[in-house]
Design a protein around this motif. Structure first.
Motif, PDB file in Angstrom:
ATOM      1  N   ARG A 222       0.922  -1.160  -0.073  1.00  0.00           N
ATOM      2  CA  ARG A 222       0.070   0.019  -0.073  1.00  0.00           C
ATOM      3  C   ARG A 222       0.898   1.053   0.045  1.00  0.00           C
ATOM      4  N   ARG A 223       0.247   2.192  -0.304  1.00  0.00           N
ATOM      5  CA  ARG A 223       1.005   3.534  -0.379  1.00  0.00           C
ATOM      6  C   ARG A 223       1.113   4.039   1.260  1.00  0.00           C
ATOM      7  N   ILE A 224       2.448   4.430   1.595  1.00  0.00           N
ATOM      8  CA  ILE A 224       2.682   4.680   2.772  1.00  0.00           C
ATOM      9  C   ILE A 224       2.031   6.154   3.176  1.00  0.00           C
ATOM     10  N   VAL A 225       1.358   5.996   4.226  1.00  0.00           N
ATOM     11  CA  VAL A 225       0.723   7.434   4.428  1.00  0.00           C
ATOM     12  C   VAL A 225       1.519   7.955   5.824  1.00  0.00           C
ATOM     13  N   LYS A 226       1.960   9.071   5.943  1.00  0.00           N
ATOM     14  CA  LYS A 226       2.736   9.611   7.033  1.00  0.00           C
ATOM     15  C   LYS A 226       1.658  10.489   7.701  1.00  0.00           C
ATOM     16  N   ASN A 227       1.577  10.280   9.090  1.00  0.00           N
ATOM     17  CA  ASN A 227       0.819  11.132   9.894  1.00  0.00           C
ATOM     18  C   ASN A 227       1.237  12.390  10.101  1.00  0.00           C
ATOM     19  N   PRO A 228       0.619  13.667   9.761  1.00  0.00           N
ATOM     20  CA  PRO A 228       1.254  15.147  10.042  1.00  0.00           C
ATOM     21  C   PRO A 228       1.159  15.274  11.724  1.00  0.00           C
ATOM     22  N   ASN A 229       0.562  14.490  12.180  1.00  0.00           N
ATOM     23  CA  ASN A 229       0.444  14.755  13.728  1.00  0.00           C
ATOM     24  C   ASN A 229       1.214  13.613  14.468  1.00  0.00           C
ATOM     25  N   SER A 230       2.118  13.136  13.850  1.00  0.00           N
ATOM     26  CA  SER A 230       3.027  11.953  14.628  1.00  0.00           C
ATOM     27  C   SER A 230       3.777  12.474  15.773  1.00  0.00           C
ATOM     28  N   LEU A 231       3.562  11.185  16.546  1.00  0.00           N
ATOM     29  CA  LEU A 231       4.325  11.692  17.948  1.00  0.00           C
ATOM     30  C   LEU A 231       6.006  11.842  17.691  1.00  0.00           C
ATOM     31  N   VAL A 232       6.454  11.334  16.641  1.00  0.00           N
ATOM     32  CA  VAL A 232       7.881  11.442  16.088  1.00  0.00           C
ATOM     33  C   VAL A 232       8.115  13.125  15.772  1.00  0.00           C
ATOM     34  N   ARG A 233       7.135  13.570  15.160  1.00  0.00           N
ATOM     35  CA  ARG A 233       7.247  15.074  14.923  1.00  0.00           C
ATOM     36  C   ARG A 233       6.886  15.675  16.139  1.00  0.00           C
ATOM     37  N   LYS A 234       5.894  15.651  16.834  1.00  0.00           N
ATOM     38  CA  LYS A 234       5.554  16.275  18.024  1.00  0.00           C
ATOM     39  C   LYS A 234       6.880  16.159  19.178  1.00  0.00           C
ATOM     40  N   ASN A 235       7.212  15.043  19.166  1.00  0.00           N
ATOM     41  CA  ASN A 235       8.349  14.962  20.173  1.00  0.00           C
ATOM     42  C   ASN A 235      10.021  15.377  19.568  1.00  0.00           C
ATOM     43  N   GLU A 236       9.866  15.954  18.303  1.00  0.00           N
ATOM     44  CA  GLU A 236      10.915  16.108  17.512  1.00  0.00           C
ATOM     45  C   GLU A 236      12.048  15.096  17.629  1.00  0.00           C
ATOM     46  N   LEU A 237      11.558  14.014  17.728  1.00  0.00           N
ATOM     47  CA  LEU A 237      12.639  12.733  17.364  1.00  0.00           C
ATOM     48  C   LEU A 237      13.379  12.649  16.321  1.00  0.00           C
ATOM     49  N   ASN A 238      14.709  12.429  16.165  1.00  0.00           N
ATOM     50  CA  ASN A 238      15.634  12.212  15.499  1.00  0.00           C
ATOM     51  C   ASN A 238      16.430  11.073  15.670  1.00  0.00           C
TER      52      ASN A 238
END
Length: 198
Positions: free
Chosen positions: A2-18
């Motif tokens: 399937r197409r990979i759909v990325k979550n604009p509100n992902s906790l990765v982004r919210k927590n600024e994880l690298n």
């Protein structure tokens, strides 16, 4: 796939994880979030990632790894084998269709258990199929046999595909594989039926 759909509100982004090479504690946080967002399924094979399965944070464009440009958009959780088999082939398969591209499922079509390009001149889609081995014969045969088995079981039990797969989901999520194949073959939105892991 399937197409990979990325979550604009992902906790990765919210927590600024690298992603940090060698920092297993940090990267485990990313891995757990991706696992939850992908509902426990490998982004490439669409097989459920069980507790005993080796899994990796896949950097789709490996040239971005350990650079400031590497980010959540470039990461997916995949079974280790598929990450390993993709490594060192990036430059060979360019230009390439991104798995997050909104036209992904129009350009790479499901065809009776196989994945193929909808347009023979679409080099980007063709290269993606080759890079991540969507045309792998063994995986394709497993997918075809799975669909054949489930078709037979649905007929045997005399229930609707929705009811059948809901029982499998409720009983043991490990019994679910090949999300796009299920959706295409049985005309159900199984992705929405699968709960988010806790």
């Amino acid at each position: 796939m399937r197409r990979i759909v990325k979550n604009p509100n992902s906790l990765v982004r919210k927590n600024e994880l690298n992603y940090i090479e060698g920092n297993s504690n940090n990267n485990l946080k990313i891995s757990k979030i991706l696992y939850s967002e992908q509902k426990g399924f490998c982004a490439y094979t669409e097989e459920f990632i069980g507790r005993a399965d080796a899994k990796d944070i896949e950097h789709f464009n490996p040239n971005l790894k350990n650079t400031p440009q590497d980010s959540y958009i470039n990461w997916s959780l995949v079974k280790h084998q598929w990450n390993t088999e993709k490594s060192n082939k990036w430059d060979k398969y360019q230009p390439i269709l991104l798995p997050t591209d909104s036209s992904f499922e129009d350009r790479i079509v499901y065809d009776n258990g196989d994945y193929r390009v909808s347009d023979s001149k679409d080099n980007e889609a063709f290269n993606l199929i080759k890079l991540i081995k969507l045309d792998d014969i063994i995986l394709a045969n497993q997918r075809k046999n799975y669909i054949k088995r489930k078709t037979s079981e649905i007929e045997k039990f005399g229930v609707s595909p929705e009811d059948f797969f809901q029982v499998l989901i409720d009983d043991d999520i490990n019994q679910i594989s090949y999300i796009r194949a299920i959706q295409e073959e049985f005309k159900i939105n199984i992705w929405d039926m699968i709960p988010q892991p806790k």
